[in-house]
Write an enzyme that holds these catalytic residues in place. Structure first.
Site, PDB file in Angstrom:
ATOM      1  N   CYS A 145      17.309 -15.215   4.157  1.00 15.07           N
ATOM      2  CA  CYS A 145      16.366 -14.082   4.142  1.00 15.07           C
ATOM      3  C   CYS A 145      16.126 -13.618   2.699  1.00 15.07           C
ATOM      4  O   CYS A 145      17.043 -13.092   2.045  1.00 15.07           O
ATOM      5  CB  CYS A 145      16.902 -12.935   4.991  1.00 15.07           C
ATOM      6  SG  CYS A 145      15.924 -11.427   4.893  1.00 15.07           S
TER       7      CYS A 145
ATOM      8  N   CYS B 231      16.406  -9.776   2.154  1.00 16.17           N
ATOM      9  CA  CYS B 231      17.819  -9.375   2.194  1.00 16.17           C
ATOM     10  C   CYS B 231      18.456  -9.533   0.813  1.00 16.17           C
ATOM     11  O   CYS B 231      19.236  -8.672   0.367  1.00 16.17           O
ATOM     12  CB  CYS B 231      18.581 -10.211   3.219  1.00 16.17           C
ATOM     13  SG  CYS B 231      17.967 -10.078   4.909  1.00 16.17           S
TER      14      CYS B 231
END
Length: 913
Positions: free
Chosen positions: A32, A35
């Site tokens: 991600c 993230c």
């Protein structure tokens, strides 16, 4: 990893919940990108707010274990705040402002506040519906249903009996009949909240659609991009509009650093694995508002539809013909065919850009393509790395912070947005400092040179566009002497930037066969006061003359003894003359006006009277702008003849004792007028100044510079500066009719037969305001006024397209439909450093109350800021507040409908009895 704790299994998770009052969880995944971008922010918040046994910060990898599934995590990143094991707040997406606000609220729970008081939540019960009543309240008592529910009761009993946490196991068990019903209601409710009275095609299944129709009735129509705000926020979420994301490299410790695409390509060619690089898209509007994968997919499809429609509209607006062979030949010689005519342009552009943009738009650009400047590796970055490699960078960082105002280096050429208030002075360690220690010389190279190079390169590039390439090439042809350059204040960075400019012109002449060899003629001089700094600069500034100070010819006359002070003999020192003088950060450090006047007099005497160019640059804040504006005002009033060439002074009344003879000259950039600056109507300092002329330049930070700032994973820097460029000895020859030029520019030159003089076009002095169907441009016009020009789609498809792609600092040639005057917020009275410090502390206290008081977050600042990050955060906060209000109203309506359904089910069950 600081105060955070990584949890991979259920045992550790249960232990943290049992021993800690408040738990903040970061649900992430290794793949991600958002993230990874918000991860360092979460770490810093953890270091600030974590308290043993009271408030814990944990990270949970959703690809390991079932903790993410347990809490219904459907999108990444997701942050949850748990108080005594109950979820009281959820933040979805890489939203730093919302995350900071949630953690600030969570810290109040540790101090004794209740979750209902702090977050306004009711909490959850088994089943998650939030309504009272048992799980069996809606059971239909037919034989088959009774058998199913007996099996359900036995299954729940066995699951809870065999588990250490009976409540949680029963709640998450597949035997819990409320789970499916609750999930359906949540999906329907979220669909109503997100899409209002519309629905995307195929968004709900048959069961969900039946419940939707029962609660709200059939949708009015299929959802369009306008229904969810995609057109209004299409440009949101990208720090660099010319790139789709960032490239990250994984380090040995598991952290990531942002790298340049060219450097990554070279590293892969040298044998580094491609798997070490991760492409991370920066969070945009959809990443912020999407609460589930289903919503994200639907919104992304709507955004794709919107972008496809926009591309089709642009293609139809261009109405371009296929290029023929003659066009291709012209394109190689600096001329491109556009629409129905041939327009010359000196801007280096690709053929695709020439097809999409009007040539006058390309010619008027302040930034080149790409917008971000890459510091020359062989010429600057590698020599600096070699010099700094002799000392541990931690020592260099400590010395740099001591010399340039502390953490973030607020008194260096690059000032972080959050540190503007209270740092309105000059440079902390200028290159003409007489005494520097060894470590201070290293700190200067590391902290000063990158930002000084970016600002000097941006300014020199604009000057070259406005003065034309012939001025440089004429001095290079036929073994010419070249151009002499004086770097006064940039510490050698200005010379490196000038080398890039003149090398490009030399290469053009070499291709035409008008010059030979690799050695570019010219003379380079730099002012450096310290011997230690001079020794370092000599390692990469070859064929350069070093001066300990500026020559002063104003006070070098003969003494009573007949000798000259500067030469030490009877003959005066031979006077130097420079074609380019880069005067960086020389005036702001002088507190008195007569000191600034002396510096200006000295620079003017050093400038070549036959077309020499003086560039004055200062830091971009009110005091820096005032220093540059004072230089400009003084030049126009005391040094330069009017553009008509008529001398306003009466020869009979001229007194050389206190008057100077006016000379020919003109303002090259950024001003397109020779009158009073509309942002500087009254000379001197001004209290409360909000509008001031300045420009920005993004650049790729070298690794050592990022480490000085404590941001190893982020290599995108931005320097802001005010500047003025003046050419000596060149006159237009006639008085320009400024009002007529403004009217012609307002009408636009889109279909003009003759190319306009770029020096007579208005300049965009603030970031364009993009709205649905129109673009608003704040311009400084040729008649010396600030005006707000509006370019709607109905005015011209070409102008509307180019206005949406225009940037702060560009010259605008395509006109507008409406215009209104805009007064400059120049402030009143005299500003003082004490008052500025008081206002700065007040702004920081307000930021702390809003949850923005952390080191990584952009602090609030006075007046209208130009920070894209600050405007984006305000927009996000506004979106979230409006959405929260709408969600509360929809929740109330849905609760009433669900209560009515429960009452109907209860009445039906009683009637069966």
């Amino acid at each position: 990893m600081g105060a955070t704790q990584h949890i991979d299994d259920q045992v550790e998770w249960d232990h943290v919940l049992e021993k800690t009052q408040v738990v903040v969880v970061d649900f992430y995944a290794d793949w991600c990108g958002p993230c990874k971008m918000i991860g360092p922010h979460f770490e810093r918040l953890a270091d600030e707010y974590a308290k043993p046994k009271k408030m814990a910060f944990v990270k949970v990898n959703t690809e390991k274990g079932s903790i993410g599934q347990m809490y219904g995590v459907r999108s990444l990143p997701t942050f949850k705040v748990l108080h005594k094991g109950i979820v009281v707040e959820t933040v979805t997406g890489a939203n730093p402002a919302a995350l900071a606000g949630a953690i600030v609220k969570a810290s109040k729970l540790v101090q004794g506040g209740g979750s209902a008081e702090v977050f306004g939540n009711r909490g959850q019960t088994l089943g998650g519906s939030g309504s009272s009543g048992s799980a069996l309240s809606n059971i239909n008592f037919d034989p088959i249903s009774i058998v199913h529910h007996i099996i359900t009761i036995i299954g729940l009993y066995l699951v809870s009996f065999l588990s250490s946490d009976a409540y949680r196991s029963a709640k998450n068990s597949s035997f819990n009949i409320e789970n499916k019903k609750s999930d359906t209601r949540v999906v329907v409710r979220n669909a109503k909240q997100r899409f209002r009275d519309t629905l995307p095609k195929g968004y709900l299944n048959e069961e969900e659609y039946r419940l939707y129709e029962r609660l709200y009735g059939p949708p009015l129509r299929e959802t369009t991009p306008e229904d969810v705000g995609i057109p209004e926020h299409a440009d949101m979420g990208r720090a660099n509009p010319d790139s789709e994301g960032v490239l990250l490299r994984e380090l040995d410790g598991g952290e990531f650093e942002e790298v340049n695409y060219e450097l990554a390509k070279q590293s892969v060619e040298d044998g580094e694995s491609v798997d070490n690089f991760v492409f991370a898209k920066e969070p945009g509007y959809i990443d912020i508002v999407a609460r589930s994968d289903r919503e994200r997919i639907a919104l992304e499809q709507l955004q794709e539809d919107f972008e496809s429609a926009a591309r089709a509209q642009e293609e139809s607006a261009d109405e371009l013909e296929e290029p023929d062979e003659a066009d291709d030949r012209n394109g190689t010689e600096g001329e491109t065919s556009w629409a129905t005519g041939d327009y010359p342009t000196s801007q280096p552009t690709s053929y695709g850009e020439a097809r999409r943009f009007h040539p006058y738009t390309l010619e008027g650009r302040f930034h080149d393509n790409p917008v971000e400047i890459l510091l020359p590796q062989e010429r600057l970055v590698k020599p600096l790395q070699s010099l700094l490699g002799r000392t541990h960078l931690d020592h260099v960082k400590a010395a740099a912070e001591s010399a340039f105002g502390g953490r973030g280096l607020p008194t260096s050429p690059v000032t972080p947005f959050g540190l503007r208030n209270g740092h309105m002075g000059g440079i902390g360690l200028p290159p003409d400092s007489r005494h520097m220690t060894e470590i201070e010389a290293d700190a200067f190279l590391a902290a000063y040179v990158p930002g000084a190079y970016a600002s000097a390169m941006s300014t020199l590039r604009e000057v070259r566009k406005r003065i034309g390439g012939d001025w440089i090439q004429s001095r290079l042809k036929n073994n010419g002497p070249g151009l002499s350059v004086l770097d006064a204040g940039a510490g050698g960075a200005g010379l490196v930037a000038w080398e890039q400019i003149v090398q490009a012109e030399w290469d053009l002449l070499a291709e035409k066969g008008e010059v030979e060899g690799d050695k570019v003629p010219g003379k380079k001089t730099v002012v450096v006061g310290s011997d230690r700094l001079r020794g370092r600069l000599k390692t990469f500034l070859d064929n350069t003359t070093f001066l300990p100070r500026l020559p002063d010819y104003m006070h070098s006359g003969a003494m009573k003894s007949g000798q000259h002070l500067d030469s030490g003999g009877s003959e005066p020192q031979k006077r130097k003359s420079y074609d380019i003088i880069i005067a960086s950060h020389l005036f702001l450090k002088e507190k008195q006006d007569h000191y600034r006047q002396a510096v200006l007099n000295n620079l003017w005497t050093l400038l070549n009277p036959d077309g020499g160019v003086l560039i004055v640059m200062e830091k971009a804040h009110p005091r820096g702008f005032e220093a540059v504006a004072h230089v400009r005002d003084t030049l126009l009033k005391q040094f330069l003849l009017p553009q008509s060439g008529e001398n306003p002074m009466n020869a009979e009344n001229f007194n050389p004792a206190y008057q100077r003879e006016l000379e020919a000259g003109r303002i090259l950039a950024p001003c397109t007028n020779h009158g009073t600056c509309p942002m500087y109507p009254e000379p001197g300092k001004s209290k409360g100044r909000k509008d001031y002329c300045h420009f920005s330049q993004r650049f790729v930070r070298p690794a050592f510079y990022s480490k000085l700032l404590g941001k190893e994973a982020h290599n995108q820097g931005e320097v802001e500066f005010s500047y003025v460029a003046v050419q000596k000895g060149v006159q237009t020859g006639e008085e320009q009719e400024s009002k007529k030029l403004t009217e012609e520019a307002f009408a636009g030159y889109e279909k003009a037969e003759e190319q306009p003089d770029m020096q007579t076009l208005p300049r965009i002095v603030l970031p364009p305001i993009k709205r649905k169907g129109h673009v608003t441009l704040d311009t400084c016009t040729p008649d010396g006024r600030l005006e707000r020009w509006t370019v709607p789609k109905s005015f011209s498809k070409v102008a509307y397209h180019d206005a949406r792609k225009s940037r702060w600092g560009d010259l605008w040639a395509l006109g507008a439909k409406t215009r209104v005057p805009r007064s400059a917020r120049a402030g009143t009275g005299v500003d003082t450093d004490k008052q500025r410090a008081i206002e700065a502390k007040k702004a920081q206290r307000e930021a702390a109350r809003e949850g923005l008081g952390t080191d990584w977050q952009v602090k609030s600042r006075l007046g209208r800021g130009n920070s894209r990050t600050r405007r984006q955060e305000d927009l996000i906060r506004q979106i979230m507040e409006e959405q929260h209000d709408d969600d509360k109203e929809i929740d109330r309506e849905v609760d009433e409908e669900l209560a009515e359904m429960d009452r109907e089910a209860e009445d039906e069950r009683r009637s069966r009895r």
